[in-house]
Design a protein around this motif. Structure first.
Motif, mmCIF file in Angstrom:
data_model
loop_
_atom_site.group_PDB
_atom_site.id
_atom_site.type_symbol
_atom_site.label_atom_id
_atom_site.label_comp_id
_atom_site.label_asym_id
_atom_site.label_seq_id
_atom_site.Cartn_x
_atom_site.Cartn_y
_atom_site.Cartn_z
ATOM 1 N N ASP A 7 29.358 36.035 50.551
ATOM 2 C CA ASP A 7 28.824 37.264 49.962
ATOM 3 C C ASP A 7 29.103 38.498 50.814
ATOM 4 O O ASP A 7 28.437 39.522 50.663
ATOM 5 C CB ASP A 7 27.309 37.127 49.762
ATOM 6 C CG ASP A 7 26.957 35.970 48.843
ATOM 7 O OD1 ASP A 7 27.629 35.832 47.804
ATOM 8 O OD2 ASP A 7 26.034 35.208 49.172
ATOM 9 N N VAL A 8 30.063 38.412 51.705
ATOM 10 C CA VAL A 8 30.374 39.537 52.576
ATOM 11 C C VAL A 8 31.886 39.686 52.691
ATOM 12 O O VAL A 8 32.625 38.702 52.714
ATOM 13 C CB VAL A 8 29.733 39.344 53.978
ATOM 14 C CG1 VAL A 8 30.294 38.108 54.659
ATOM 15 C CG2 VAL A 8 29.942 40.572 54.851
ATOM 16 N N GLY A 9 32.330 40.938 52.717
ATOM 17 C CA GLY A 9 33.745 41.235 52.900
ATOM 18 C C GLY A 9 33.931 42.081 54.142
ATOM 19 O O GLY A 9 32.977 42.656 54.679
ATOM 20 N N LEU A 10 35.158 42.163 54.609
ATOM 21 C CA LEU A 10 35.453 42.903 55.832
ATOM 22 C C LEU A 10 36.752 43.677 55.669
ATOM 23 O O LEU A 10 37.774 43.121 55.257
ATOM 24 C CB LEU A 10 35.577 41.936 57.017
ATOM 25 C CG LEU A 10 36.033 42.525 58.357
ATOM 26 C CD1 LEU A 10 35.012 43.528 58.890
ATOM 27 C CD2 LEU A 10 36.274 41.409 59.373
ATOM 28 N N VAL A 11 36.696 44.971 55.987
ATOM 29 C CA VAL A 11 37.888 45.816 56.043
ATOM 30 C C VAL A 11 37.982 46.380 57.454
ATOM 31 O O VAL A 11 37.026 46.967 57.957
ATOM 32 C CB VAL A 11 37.828 46.974 55.025
ATOM 33 C CG1 VAL A 11 39.005 47.928 55.237
ATOM 34 C CG2 VAL A 11 37.842 46.446 53.604
ATOM 35 N N MET A 12 39.127 46.186 58.081
ATOM 36 C CA MET A 12 39.380 46.766 59.396
ATOM 37 C C MET A 12 40.635 47.623 59.308
ATOM 38 O O MET A 12 41.600 47.243 58.644
ATOM 39 C CB MET A 12 39.559 45.679 60.455
ATOM 40 C CG MET A 12 38.308 44.870 60.714
ATOM 41 S SD MET A 12 38.404 43.883 62.237
ATOM 42 C CE MET A 12 39.634 42.680 61.778
ATOM 43 N N LEU A 39 28.627 39.472 59.966
ATOM 44 C CA LEU A 39 29.325 38.725 58.918
ATOM 45 C C LEU A 39 28.545 37.480 58.499
ATOM 46 O O LEU A 39 28.618 37.048 57.343
ATOM 47 C CB LEU A 39 30.718 38.315 59.405
ATOM 48 C CG LEU A 39 31.747 39.441 59.536
ATOM 49 C CD1 LEU A 39 32.963 38.961 60.312
ATOM 50 C CD2 LEU A 39 32.164 39.954 58.163
ATOM 51 N N ALA A 40 27.808 36.914 59.438
ATOM 52 C CA ALA A 40 27.077 35.678 59.159
ATOM 53 C C ALA A 40 25.680 35.926 58.615
ATOM 54 O O ALA A 40 25.034 34.995 58.112
ATOM 55 C CB ALA A 40 26.984 34.834 60.430
#
Length: 224
Positions: free
Chosen positions: A96-101, A53-54
């Protein structure tokens, strides 16, 4: 998904969860056509996820991380790792980053990680419609039928007729994945009618339906 950077999807049904995850990824792709999607079938260690993510992508300006099975992050034995991940999600810029869990679970996830996601993005629980009461003499409830009809429309546009949907519900009950696959096969066969549904379901499905009905009505002697 395009309006939030972090999305947690949870449901008791793996197929409904899969569709919701596909929709979220599709929405992100539409909003970020040049972006990169990185999928993890199994949950990576929390420290690695934070690192991903970083870290900026080497191939695209924006990217989406998808954790298909996030159950390890919500297990009671992983509380310390979940707390650390929650703290990181609160602090990371995520420009500039996304997260789907996504996680298969009977109830909405709770704890520090779920709370952090809800504050930073969205935590969405996809519950199941209430089943019919034993005395209602129905294979599926009206709310279950509504969900199944939407799956038929999605899997095989053009099969939304009441007779066909009723036949599919009668043959498969509230089993979303099996019913959607049956609708796809029906559309491919070109024979779109209730009789074809019943023939396609076969003896195995009919026997399973009878067993389910017997259990529902507590009539075990029927199979003696």
């Amino acid at each position: 998904m395009s309006s939030t950077q972090i999305l947690l999807l949870a449901s008791p049904d793996d197929f409904l969860l899969e569709l919701a995850r596909q929709d979220a990824v599709a929405a992100w792709r539409q909003a970020h056509p040049a972006g990169e999607v990185v999928a993890f079938d199994e949950a990576p260690p929390a420290a690695r996820l934070v690192q991903e993510l970083a870290s900026p992508s080497l191939f695209a300006a924006e990217r989406l991380l998808v954790v298909v099975d996030a159950r390890p992050y919500f297990g009671a034995s992983r509380r310390a790792a979940a707390d650390a991940l929650a703290e990181s999600l609160e602090k990371l810029p995520l420009a500039d980053v996304g997260l789907v869990m996504s996680v298969v679970t009977k109830t909405a996830p709770d704890g520090s990680l779920a709370d952090a996601i809800a504050r930073r993005g969205e935590a969405r629980f996809i519950g199941l419609p209430e089943a019919p009461k034993p005395w209602e003499e129905a294979r599926v409830s009206p709310k279950q039928r509504q969900v199944l009809a939407s799956l038929v429309a999605r899997a095989a546009p053009g099969l939304e007729g009441n007779e066909v949907v009723d036949a599919l519900c009668e043959a498969y009950g509230f089993r979303p994945r099996e019913l959607a696959k049956a609708a796809e096969r029906l559309a491919l066969s070109g024979e779109v009618d209730a009789a074809t549904v019943r023939a396609q379901a076969g003896a195995g499905e009919r026997q399973l339906r009878e067993i389910e009905d017997a259990l529902q009505h507590r009539d075990g002697g029927r199979f003696a």
